[in-house]
Design an enzyme around this catalytic site. Structure first.
Site, PDB file in Angstrom:
ATOM      1  N   HIS A  22      -3.300  -4.316   3.171  1.00 27.48           N
ATOM      2  CA  HIS A  22      -3.082  -2.636   2.773  1.00 27.48           C
ATOM      3  C   HIS A  22      -3.392  -2.048   3.980  1.00 27.48           C
ATOM      4  CE1 HIS A  22      -2.485   0.990   0.363  1.00 27.48           C
ATOM      5  NE2 HIS A  22      -3.538   1.452   0.888  1.00 27.48           N
ATOM      6  N   SER A  45      -0.317   5.029   1.582  1.00 31.19           N
ATOM      7  CA  SER A  45      -1.288   5.042   0.323  1.00 31.19           C
ATOM      8  C   SER A  45      -1.254   6.341  -0.391  1.00 31.19           C
ATOM      9  CB  SER A  45      -2.652   4.679   0.944  1.00 31.19           C
ATOM     10  OG  SER A  45      -3.622   4.237  -0.326  1.00 31.19           O
ATOM     11  N   GLU A  58      -1.116  -5.917  -0.611  1.00 26.96           N
ATOM     12  CA  GLU A  58      -1.740  -4.665  -1.032  1.00 26.96           C
ATOM     13  C   GLU A  58      -2.833  -5.133  -1.765  1.00 26.96           C
ATOM     14  OE1 GLU A  58      -0.693  -2.012   0.120  1.00 26.96           O
ATOM     15  OE2 GLU A  58       1.537  -2.073   0.044  1.00 26.96           O
TER      16      GLU A  58
END
Length: 445
Positions: A361, A161, A275
């Site tokens: 995610h 991330s 995501e």
């Protein structure tokens, strides 16, 4: 070895200063408990002990090493959290399994939000203090990792991330050059947006200072007197992050990669199928990217196999913020003559399949680190964990990912290794939606 200081406490006059060398000590350091996390709006999850607390005095790192290492490869891990939260001590990124496989893991805390990425006219030219902390940790590794049995000439930077964003930023950062020989970027968002310049970031910095309670003259002394917790909260609200400060970062990362001027190192990079989980339950596709035109939605719905509503919004977000920029970075790095290993993570934990339609995610992290909880230790889960963890470990060791029970992973940006119920090298497929989103997003900058 937990809670090792790698820089001086960034407090008092050292708030908003580049990291300074830590004072040496003459007595034994216990190194049995992680240090507190850097200031953030709320305590981080998935941690315990001192790591569940927060402090400005937070520049420590954790080291997981084999019992008898000998020039072991090193992974330097950069945690995610949008540059406003996160921890080097998250239980899902514990380095024990890597150490068991002969790989040293070093994970650092670095300054976040308004304490880590802050520009203000009353301060100096430095802005990216969190990024400078990461560079300081890399210099600590270069100077000290041999004492832990590591090879300072075999360092891989890795992150997820915003940590993945920082990996790519470090590949373009002049002061980071030469401190690593490989890179891993998992779900590195952004890329089609240029980070703010220092002048633009100063506008946000002045807003943050007022939100944190600044009254009267805004000089350096008054700013450094503001409460750290108030700054952390205000920084999270403004979503502060990396800045083109002309020093640690000079140009947008895609521009650097397109020019072939990034660090010439092998790169393992990829994204997850879900995501869009970051958007919550019912996002509106019209609110994702404002420059997407009304006539574009029919084209996007067609490109995404009829997806509409929240499903369309999540797919747009996935491709516009993660998958599309990732593909562009991979293509540019391959064009520069460097090995690129591109992946997509589609696998869902067995225990979550009734609740999760895709790989959300961050869901790859326990598979990479070998930290799956017992309730998720089904046969399929264990196979994917063994494959991914093996890939990452061998990449850190040799520069080429070799996965257990998986086909040979060839470098290139036209196919990606897909981790799902079966593992295989598959074509990227149509990029019509990505191409449309890129056009609209770039026009907005």
């Amino acid at each position: 070895f937990l809670g090792i200081p790698y820089a001086a406490p960034p407090v008092g006059d050292l708030r908003w200063a580049p990291p300074k060398p830590v004072k040496s000590w003459t007595t034994d350091l216990a190194a049995t408990e992680a240090g507190p996390n850097c200031m953030q709006a709320r305590p981080p999850a998935n941690v315990g002990g001192r790591a569940a607390t927060m402090s400005e005095d937070c520049l420590t790192l954790n080291v997981w090493a084999p019992e008898k290492p000998n020039k072991a490869p090193v992974i330097v891990w950069i945690h995610g959290g949008g540059h406003v939260d996160g921890s080097a001590s998250d239980k899902y990124t514990d380095g024990t399994a890597f150490a068991a496989d002969g790989v040293i893991v070093v994970a650092m805390n670095y300054r976040l939000g308004a304490l880590g990425f802050f520009a203000h006219p009353a301060l100096g030219k430095d802005v990216n203090f969190g990024l400078l902390d990461e560079i300081a940790a890399l210099n600590w590794v270069k100077a000290n990792i041999a004492a832990f049995g590591g090879d300072p000439a075999n360092v891989t930077i890795a992150g997820e991330s915003s940590g993945g964003e920082d990996v790519l930023a470090l590949m373009t950062s002049p002061p980071a050059r030469g401190l690593f020989v490989r890179a891993i970027a998992e779900s590195a968002g952004g890329g089609w947006w240029s980070p703010p310049t220092r002048a633009e970031a100063e506008v946000s910095g002045e807003k943050v200072a007022k939100k944190a309670g600044l009254k009267g003259k805004a000089d350096a002394k008054a700013l450094r007197a503001l409460p750290a917790d108030a700054l952390a909260k205000a920084g999270a609200e403004e979503e502060l992050g990396i800045v083109l400060d002309g020093q640690s970062l000079v140009d947008p990362r895609q521009q650097v990669f397109d020019a072939g001027k990034e660090a010439p190192v092998p790169l393992l990079i990829g994204t997850n199928s879900g995501e869009g989980s970051l958007l919550g339950e019912n996002p509106d596709p019209k609110q994702i990217f404002p420059k997407v035109q009304p006539e574009d939605f029919a084209k996007l719905t067609q490109a995404y196999g009829g997806a509409e509503g929240a499903k369309l919004a999540k797919l747009m977000f996935r491709d516009g913020y993660f998958a599309g920029p990732t593909l562009d970075i991979a293509r540019a790095h391959e064009k520069a003559g460097q090995p690129v290993y591109l992946y997509r993570f589609d696998f869902r934990m067995s225990v979550l399949r009734s609740r999760r339609p895709d790989a959300y995610h961050g869901s790859e992290l326990p598979f990479v680190f070998g930290t799956l909880p017992p309730q998720a230790a089904g046969v399929d889960d264990a196979l994917i964990q063994a494959a991914m963890h093996g890939c990452w470990a061998t990449f850190a060791r040799t520069g080429k990912p070799t996965c257990q029970m998986a086909p040979d992973w060839k470098p290139g940006a036209t196919t990606w290794m897909v981790f799902d119920d079966t593992i295989g090298d598959r074509p990227i497929g149509s990029t019509d939606a990505i191409d449309l989103l890129r056009t609209r997003i770039e026009a907005a900058n």
